[in-house]
Every structure is written in C-alpha cells, then in structure tokens.
Design a protein around this motif. Structure first.
Motif, PDB file in Angstrom:
ATOM      1  N   ASN A  88       0.757  -1.282   0.020  1.00 58.04           N
ATOM      2  CA  ASN A  88       0.095   0.325   0.044  1.00 58.04           C
ATOM      3  C   ASN A  88       1.244   0.846   0.267  1.00 58.04           C
ATOM      4  O   ASN A  88       0.336   2.098  -0.841  1.00 58.04           O
ATOM      5  N   LYS A 107       4.177   1.822  -0.717  1.00 55.49           N
ATOM      6  CA  LYS A 107       4.176   1.721  -2.281  1.00 55.49           C
ATOM      7  C   LYS A 107       3.699   2.258  -3.618  1.00 55.49           C
ATOM      8  O   LYS A 107       3.391   3.593  -4.279  1.00 55.49           O
ATOM      9  N   THR A 108       2.432   2.201  -3.146  1.00 59.97           N
ATOM     10  CA  THR A 108       1.025   2.658  -4.385  1.00 59.97           C
ATOM     11  C   THR A 108       0.305   3.817  -4.406  1.00 59.97           C
ATOM     12  O   THR A 108       0.873   4.614  -5.005  1.00 59.97           O
ATOM     13  N   LEU A 109       0.283   4.209  -3.314  1.00 59.40           N
ATOM     14  CA  LEU A 109       0.431   5.536  -1.888  1.00 59.40           C
ATOM     15  C   LEU A 109       2.015   6.480  -2.897  1.00 59.40           C
ATOM     16  O   LEU A 109       1.235   7.317  -3.120  1.00 59.40           O
ATOM     17  N   GLU A 110       3.237   5.965  -3.065  1.00 57.30           N
ATOM     18  CA  GLU A 110       3.995   6.489  -3.295  1.00 57.30           C
ATOM     19  C   GLU A 110       4.353   5.965  -4.764  1.00 57.30           C
ATOM     20  O   GLU A 110       4.431   8.076  -5.384  1.00 57.30           O
ATOM     21  N   ASN A 111       4.175   5.574  -5.270  1.00 53.98           N
ATOM     22  CA  ASN A 111       3.451   5.669  -7.431  1.00 53.98           C
ATOM     23  C   ASN A 111       2.907   6.734  -7.262  1.00 53.98           C
ATOM     24  O   ASN A 111       2.829   7.842  -8.557  1.00 53.98           O
ATOM     25  N   GLU A 112       2.046   6.611  -7.100  1.00 54.26           N
ATOM     26  CA  GLU A 112       0.721   7.840  -6.830  1.00 54.26           C
ATOM     27  C   GLU A 112       0.968   9.385  -6.757  1.00 54.26           C
ATOM     28  O   GLU A 112       0.642   9.865  -7.473  1.00 54.26           O
ATOM     29  N   LEU A 113       1.883   9.614  -5.893  1.00 47.05           N
ATOM     30  CA  LEU A 113       2.216  10.790  -5.150  1.00 47.05           C
ATOM     31  C   LEU A 113       3.427  11.565  -6.278  1.00 47.05           C
ATOM     32  O   LEU A 113       3.316  12.301  -6.061  1.00 47.05           O
ATOM     33  N   GLN A 139       3.121  10.459  -9.661  1.00 48.80           N
ATOM     34  CA  GLN A 139       2.774  10.924 -10.892  1.00 48.80           C
ATOM     35  C   GLN A 139       1.766  12.247 -10.117  1.00 48.80           C
ATOM     36  O   GLN A 139       1.765  12.683 -10.846  1.00 48.80           O
ATOM     37  N   LEU A 140       1.369  12.522  -9.334  1.00 49.61           N
ATOM     38  CA  LEU A 140       0.888  13.388  -8.944  1.00 49.61           C
ATOM     39  C   LEU A 140       1.783  14.588  -8.683  1.00 49.61           C
ATOM     40  O   LEU A 140       1.838  15.950  -9.443  1.00 49.61           O
ATOM     41  N   ASN A 141       2.826  14.322  -8.196  1.00 50.50           N
ATOM     42  CA  ASN A 141       4.001  15.326  -8.037  1.00 50.50           C
ATOM     43  C   ASN A 141       4.153  16.475  -9.701  1.00 50.50           C
ATOM     44  O   ASN A 141       4.376  17.132  -9.855  1.00 50.50           O
ATOM     45  N   GLN A 179       2.605  15.565 -12.425  1.00 52.16           N
ATOM     46  CA  GLN A 179       1.612  16.034 -12.748  1.00 52.16           C
ATOM     47  C   GLN A 179       1.528  17.639 -12.646  1.00 52.16           C
ATOM     48  O   GLN A 179       1.132  18.229 -13.261  1.00 52.16           O
TER      49      GLN A 179
END
Length: 241
Positions: A67, A69-75, A77-79, A81
């Motif tokens: 979880n 790692k998933t959040l870090e990847n999403e973060l 991606q958001l950064n 973006q």
C-alpha cells in the motif's frame, strides 16, 4: 436341649455400626494434576498462536508495504502532474504577458498617416506648413501664415484635436518675415517686392490615450490597417470593448 445363638457378624469382626469410608486419593490427585495439564496445554497452544500471529502480522506488513509503494507511486505521479501543470501555467502566464505586451504596443500605435492627415485637416486656409519634425511624441510644425490671427487659429484647432495634448500645444515663435517666393523669368533690373508673412513655429505633443479610444478619429483619417488589428484583438478578447 440347648439352643446356640451364633453371632456371625461378631465372629467376622465386622462392626455394622460404622459406614464404609470412600477414598479421596483419586480426586485429590486429579485436582493436583489439573494445573499441570492446563500448563501443558498452554505450552502446546501458545507456540501455535504465536506462529499464527506472526504469519498474520507478516501478511499485514507485506500488505502495508504494498500500500505504501502504491501511495508513493501515486504521489510521484501527482507530483509529476503538478509539475506539468505548473509548467503549463508558467507558459500560459508568459504567453499572456507577451500578448498583453503586443496589445499594449498596438494600443499605443498612432499611425503617422492619421497624424499627418489630422494636421492637414486643421490647417486654416491662410496658413502654410513648411515642415514637420518629430522627436518621440513631440511634433514641431513650422511654416508661414498671412497674419498672426491665422497662426492663432491654427493653434486653437490643433488644441481641439483629440490626437494632441491641448496644454502641450503652443506657439514657440511667430515673427514677421519675407515670404519665400521663387520668381522665374524675372526681367533684369526689375525689383520685385517680396510680401511679408508671419513665420511661425508650433510645438505639440501626440496624445497618450489608447488607440482604441481614438478608433473613430483614426477611421475618419483613413487608418484602416490599425482599426482592423484593433478589432481583431477585441474579438479575441485581448482588448476590452
């Protein structure tokens, strides 16, 4: 005859007056062994529970790591973006500034054709313009007039024009002088008297009003190109109507 009474119970040394006693040894032994049995069961169950708990904790830890790692990847991606959005916003801001700069240039353009046409329209019949010199927004107009009243009339017309600043429009020189006339075919030994005229110099300053406010005047003076550009900018929303 003699009767014999035989007491068999007595002979057997049995005392019927006393009840038999039940041995308590078995019950006491079970009670004493119960803590030992429970302890043994606990020793058997506890390692099993510990192993099961560790397995559950490991699973939860692995799930938590996934979880994270998933959040870090999403973060990330958001950064990325957000960075892209910031770059786009910066480019949009730069483009808007450039557009506003161009709009400002167009809105301050005063076509010389329209300026000269305006001066020509304001010249009284008895006034002649010999030269127009330009230094930035300052214009110096020089020529001859039939009299001082004509020079003053010319001044008032220039002051009333929306293309010039009234309080910056004034006569700096006006003197009586010979009117320059080129005579051709003059007979020899014939004196020709040169007429007198008022030699004047008027200084004026072009207005700093936006060209959009002067659109009607420019249109009247034939500055069609500037009017078309201003209308295009207004249609695109770069200039407010």
């Amino acid at each position: 005859m003699y009767s014999l009474d035989i007491n068999f119970l007595k002979d057997r040394h049995l005392d019927t007056s006393k009840t038999p006693k039940v041995s308590k040894a078995a019950g006491s032994s079970l009670k004493q062994q119960l803590p030992i049995l429970i302890g043994g069961a606990v020793m058997i169950i506890l390692p099993a529970l510990t192993a099961s708990s560790l397995l559950v904790l490991n699973q939860l830890s692995n799930q938590t790591q996934e979880n994270i790692k998933t959040l870090e990847n999403e973060l990330a991606q958001l950064n990325a973006q957000n960075k892209s959005i910031e770059e786009i916003e910066a480019k949009v801001k730069q483009n808007n500034e450039e557009i506003q700069g161009l709009v400002g240039v167009f809105d301050q353009i005063k076509p010389w054709s329209a300026i000269f046409q305006e001066i020509n329209q304001q010249i009284p019949p008895q006034v002649q313009v010999g030269s127009i010199a330009q230094d930035g927004l300052i214009l110096t107009i020089a020529g001859y007039a039939l009299n001082y009243d004509d020079v003053n009339d010319f001044l008032l017309k220039l002051q009333s024009s929306p293309l010039f600043i009234a309080d910056q429009t004034k006569i700096v020189d006006a003197v009586l002088a010979d009117f320059p006339i080129e005579v051709t075919g003059k007979p020899e030994n014939v004196e020709i008297e040169t007429p007198k005229a008022v030699k004047y110099t008027i200084v004026t300053q072009i207005t700093d009003k936006p060209s959009k406010e002067l659109q009607d005047k420019f249109n009247e003076n034939g500055a069609k190109g500037l009017i078309n550009r201003l209308n295009t900018l207004e249609q695109k929303g770069a200039i407010k109507p």
